[in-house]
Write an enzyme that holds these catalytic residues in place. Structure first.
Site, mmCIF file in Angstrom:
data_model
loop_
_atom_site.group_PDB
_atom_site.id
_atom_site.type_symbol
_atom_site.label_atom_id
_atom_site.label_comp_id
_atom_site.label_asym_id
_atom_site.label_seq_id
_atom_site.Cartn_x
_atom_site.Cartn_y
_atom_site.Cartn_z
ATOM 1 N N LYS A 170 58.384 -36.370 18.404
ATOM 2 C CA LYS A 170 59.113 -37.488 19.002
ATOM 3 C C LYS A 170 58.135 -38.661 19.106
ATOM 4 C CE LYS A 170 59.577 -39.628 22.855
ATOM 5 N NZ LYS A 170 59.864 -40.974 22.382
ATOM 6 N N GLU A 245 46.574 -35.583 26.323
ATOM 7 C CA GLU A 245 45.539 -36.598 26.114
ATOM 8 C C GLU A 245 46.021 -37.823 26.873
ATOM 9 O OE1 GLU A 245 43.916 -39.573 25.338
ATOM 10 O OE2 GLU A 245 44.517 -39.561 23.230
ATOM 11 N N CYS A 279 43.081 -45.655 24.931
ATOM 12 C CA CYS A 279 42.826 -44.763 26.074
ATOM 13 C C CYS A 279 41.341 -44.562 26.305
ATOM 14 C CB CYS A 279 43.524 -43.426 25.851
ATOM 15 S SG CYS A 279 43.201 -42.743 24.231
ATOM 16 N N GLU A 378 43.682 -47.706 35.086
ATOM 17 C CA GLU A 378 43.745 -48.074 33.668
ATOM 18 C C GLU A 378 44.639 -49.311 33.505
ATOM 19 O OE1 GLU A 378 45.879 -45.406 30.887
ATOM 20 O OE2 GLU A 378 44.045 -45.480 29.701
HETATM 21 P P1 NDP Z 1 54.360 -43.134 28.353
HETATM 22 O O1 NDP Z 1 53.456 -42.063 28.826
HETATM 23 O O2 NDP Z 1 55.624 -43.372 29.094
HETATM 24 O O3 NDP Z 1 54.785 -42.914 26.813
HETATM 25 C C1 NDP Z 1 54.174 -42.027 25.929
HETATM 26 C C2 NDP Z 1 55.206 -41.159 25.223
HETATM 27 O O4 NDP Z 1 55.829 -40.307 26.182
HETATM 28 C C3 NDP Z 1 56.334 -41.943 24.567
HETATM 29 O O5 NDP Z 1 56.735 -41.275 23.389
HETATM 30 C C4 NDP Z 1 57.431 -41.864 25.615
HETATM 31 O O6 NDP Z 1 58.729 -42.060 25.107
HETATM 32 C C5 NDP Z 1 57.245 -40.449 26.111
HETATM 33 N N1 NDP Z 1 57.842 -40.162 27.419
HETATM 34 C C6 NDP Z 1 58.219 -41.034 28.384
HETATM 35 N N2 NDP Z 1 58.750 -40.368 29.431
HETATM 36 C C7 NDP Z 1 58.707 -39.050 29.127
HETATM 37 C C8 NDP Z 1 59.115 -37.849 29.795
HETATM 38 N N3 NDP Z 1 59.657 -37.874 31.009
HETATM 39 N N4 NDP Z 1 58.903 -36.673 29.187
HETATM 40 C C9 NDP Z 1 58.324 -36.604 27.983
HETATM 41 N N5 NDP Z 1 57.959 -37.702 27.283
HETATM 42 C C10 NDP Z 1 58.122 -38.910 27.852
HETATM 43 O O7 NDP Z 1 53.517 -44.466 28.292
HETATM 44 P P2 NDP Z 1 54.053 -45.978 28.424
HETATM 45 O O8 NDP Z 1 54.531 -46.405 27.118
HETATM 46 O O9 NDP Z 1 55.017 -46.094 29.566
HETATM 47 O O10 NDP Z 1 52.713 -46.748 28.847
HETATM 48 C C11 NDP Z 1 52.363 -46.800 30.228
HETATM 49 C C12 NDP Z 1 50.867 -46.613 30.423
HETATM 50 O O11 NDP Z 1 50.481 -45.347 29.925
HETATM 51 C C13 NDP Z 1 50.009 -47.603 29.669
HETATM 52 O O12 NDP Z 1 49.863 -48.799 30.357
HETATM 53 C C14 NDP Z 1 48.723 -46.841 29.579
HETATM 54 O O13 NDP Z 1 48.000 -46.988 30.781
HETATM 55 C C15 NDP Z 1 49.148 -45.393 29.450
HETATM 56 N N6 NDP Z 1 49.142 -44.937 28.035
HETATM 57 C C16 NDP Z 1 48.107 -44.136 27.626
HETATM 58 C C17 NDP Z 1 48.045 -43.770 26.311
HETATM 59 C C18 NDP Z 1 46.928 -42.918 25.802
HETATM 60 O O14 NDP Z 1 46.557 -43.056 24.639
HETATM 61 N N7 NDP Z 1 46.412 -41.992 26.582
HETATM 62 C C19 NDP Z 1 49.013 -44.214 25.318
HETATM 63 C C20 NDP Z 1 50.104 -45.000 25.850
HETATM 64 C C21 NDP Z 1 50.127 -45.342 27.172
HETATM 65 P P3 NDP Z 1 59.437 -43.502 24.986
HETATM 66 O O15 NDP Z 1 58.421 -44.516 25.342
HETATM 67 O O16 NDP Z 1 59.879 -43.549 23.576
HETATM 68 O O17 NDP Z 1 60.589 -43.468 25.938
#
Ligand code: NDP
Length: 475
Positions: A170, A245, A279, A378
């Site tokens: 996904k 991660e 990250c 972060e």
């Molecule tokens: P999310 O953690 O929400 O998104 C990452 C993935 O998880 C996306 O595919 C998202 O789907 C999915 N997701 C969202 N909700 C759920 C759930 N309940 N169960 C399973 N999967 C889920 O990150 P955000 O896009 O909201 O970013 C917010 C913050 O997260 C950023 O500001 C940053 O601080 C951190 N982040 C860290 C990352 C890293 O590399 N460690 C990468 C991205 C964000 P969808 O968005 O399609 O709904």
């Protein structure tokens, strides 16, 4: 308009069972790029069934077969280089040079590394009193974020194929198109039907469905800590294995013998590459008190050399943030920083001339206290914090005074001190000066930065179960 409404399930592109769609926005123009389907639980169930059906034969595929599939994927990826680069620039806002040198390159690196790792990988080992066998973990759910559209997907997919684990991917709904190109490439590589599936949709439906699905054995997730926590809780109900991660607030420790210019460049590239949406970005820069004036001057002088602007223009180093939400989040942290510390450059609002698009001003705070909000949370944007230290032990203590432990950076010359600092930072990956990235180096975090490791042979191990066989007849 790029409307790509199908999911890839059981070796075919098929219509969604639902009619809802998600708009994908180009963050540089704020225009709608196109739509994808917002997948349903029924779509997910179909993909899980396909993966389950593929499991018996895929998990028994030979090392040689897996190497051939991975090689074909790497070739297909190279053949679609331009399209992948353009797509990531459009959906993420990464400058074309970053899409090529960082995103394209990293995605390819993982497939090539998986081939190399597999060549030396042993799935069975005689350990005297028993034989150790490593077998596919089962069906895996891969949930990926938007900040590295090919890196995050490729490292998980390559490891899963190397381990013989059928997957359901996904991708982040903000950046789905590069992942869909990857699905087309995998389709042409001739994997068995059902070994790779892609279901688009929201985190709350498809992501949540993956982490709670009784027929998924392992979830590999990259993203925010709050979603990581939800995934772990869901996975607990079926005692599912998870690899997470998550975020970071990584330290850059500048030693007193460091070249000031090199240190300032390191600090800046950490927040300017991918607009700081990384990250493992080093966003707390610890400098000796005696270097404060020269470092501040150098970092401010060098800041304009990282040009912010239209990601399609030549010479641009930093594009917009991925979304309006991300822009709002970054602005709120800059506002907090203006109350907590001294603003050295940047600030709230958009850079001049970049009113359209989610552009943020690269922002540097100094006189930052390590326990302030901007030094502990972060931000995920082009914002850094400068913190001074009196002696090295103080720097190390502050560097480790965080809930995170994903990465750390050391800039300096004396080999013994560099080694000591590298071994003292509690984080999963340390980079010394301008060291090159090794795709076989494990990637993952200590503490709240996650669980497990990706990349190379450690990444493959995540997709395997271990079995000890006692009394195995010799062949
Ligand atoms: P999310 O953690 O929400 O998104 C990452 C993935 O998880 C996306 O595919 C998202 O789907 C999915 N997701 C969202 N909700 C759920 C759930 N309940 N169960 C399973 N999967 C889920 O990150 P955000 O896009 O909201 O970013 C917010 C913050 O997260 C950023 O500001 C940053 O601080 C951190 N982040 C860290 C990352 C890293 O590399 N460690 C990468 C991205 C964000 P969808 O968005 O399609 O709904």
């Amino acid at each position: 308009m790029r409307n790509q409404l199908k999911h890839y399930i059981n070796g075919e592109w098929i219509e969604s069972t639902g009619s809802e769609t998600i708009e994908v926005i180009n963050p540089a123009t704020e225009e709608v790029l196109g739509k994808i389907s917002s997948g349903t639980e029924e779509d997910l169930d179909k993909a899980v069934k396909a993966a389950r059906d593929a499991f018996p034969s895929f998990s028994r595929s030979t090392k040689e077969e897996r190497i051939q599939w991975l090689k074909k994927i790497a070739e297909g990826y190279e053949a679609r280089k331009e399209e992948l680069i353009e797509t990531m620039t459009d959906e993420l806002g990464a400058p074309l040079s970053v899409s090529e040198e960082v995103h394209y390159h990293m995605g390819l690196g993982h497939f090539k590394q998986a081939v190399e790792s597999l060549e030396d990988f042993s799935f069975s080992e005689d350990r005297g009193g028993h034989t150790l066998i490593k077998e596919s973990v089962g069906v895996s759910g891969l949930i990926t974020p938007w900040n590295f559209p090919t890196n995050q997907t490729s490292t998980k997919i390559a490891s899963a194929i190397a381990a013989g684990s059928p997957v359901i991917l996904k991708p982040a709904s903000k950046t789905p198109y590069a992942a869909m190109i990857l699905a087309e490439i995998i389709d042409e590589a001739g994997l068995p039907k059902g070994a790779f599936n892609l279901v688009n949709g929201t985190g709350s439906v498809i992501g949540n469905g993956i982490s709670s699905h009784p027929d998924i054995d392992f979830v590999s997730f990259t993203g925010s800590g709050s979603v990581g926590e939800k995934i772990m809780k869901n996975a607990a109900e079926t005692i599912k294995k998870v690899a997470l991660e998550l975020g970071g607030k990584s330290p850059v420790i500048v030693l007193d013998d460091a070249d000031v210019e090199e240190a300032a460049k390191t600090a800046l590239s950490n927040i300017m590459t991918n607009t700081g949406q990384v990250c493992s970005a080093g966003t707390r820069v610890f400098i000796p008190q005696s270097m404060k004036d020269s470092f501040e001057k150098k970092i401010v002088d060098l800041l304009p050399t990282f040009l912010v602007g239209d990601p399609r223009k030549e010479g641009i180093a930093t594009g917009p943030l991925v979304s309006k939400d991300q822009w709002d989040t970054v602005q709120s942290y800059i506002e907090k920083g203006e109350k907590e510390a001294t603003l050295l450059a940047g600030g709230t609002g958009k850079p001049e001339g970049l009113e359209t698009g989610y552009y943020a001003k690269p922002t540097i705070f100094t006189d930052v206290s390590n326990d302030s909000v901007i030094a502990q949370e972060e931000i995920f944007g082009p914002v850094t914090t400068i913190i001074t230290y009196e002696n090295l032990e103080e720097a190390i203590d502050m560097a480790n005074d965080t809930v995170y432990g994903l990465a750390g950076y050391v800039v300096g010359k004396d080999p013994e001190t560099v080694r000591y600092v590298a071994s003292s930072i509690k984080a999963g990956r340390i980079k010394i000066n301008d060291a090159k990235t090794d795709f076989n180096g494990p990637f993952g975090g200590y503490k709240q930065s996650g669980i497990g490791r990706e990349w190379g042979d450690f990444g493959i191990e995540e997709f395997l179960e271990i079995k000890s066989v006692h009394g195995m007849p010799s062949s």
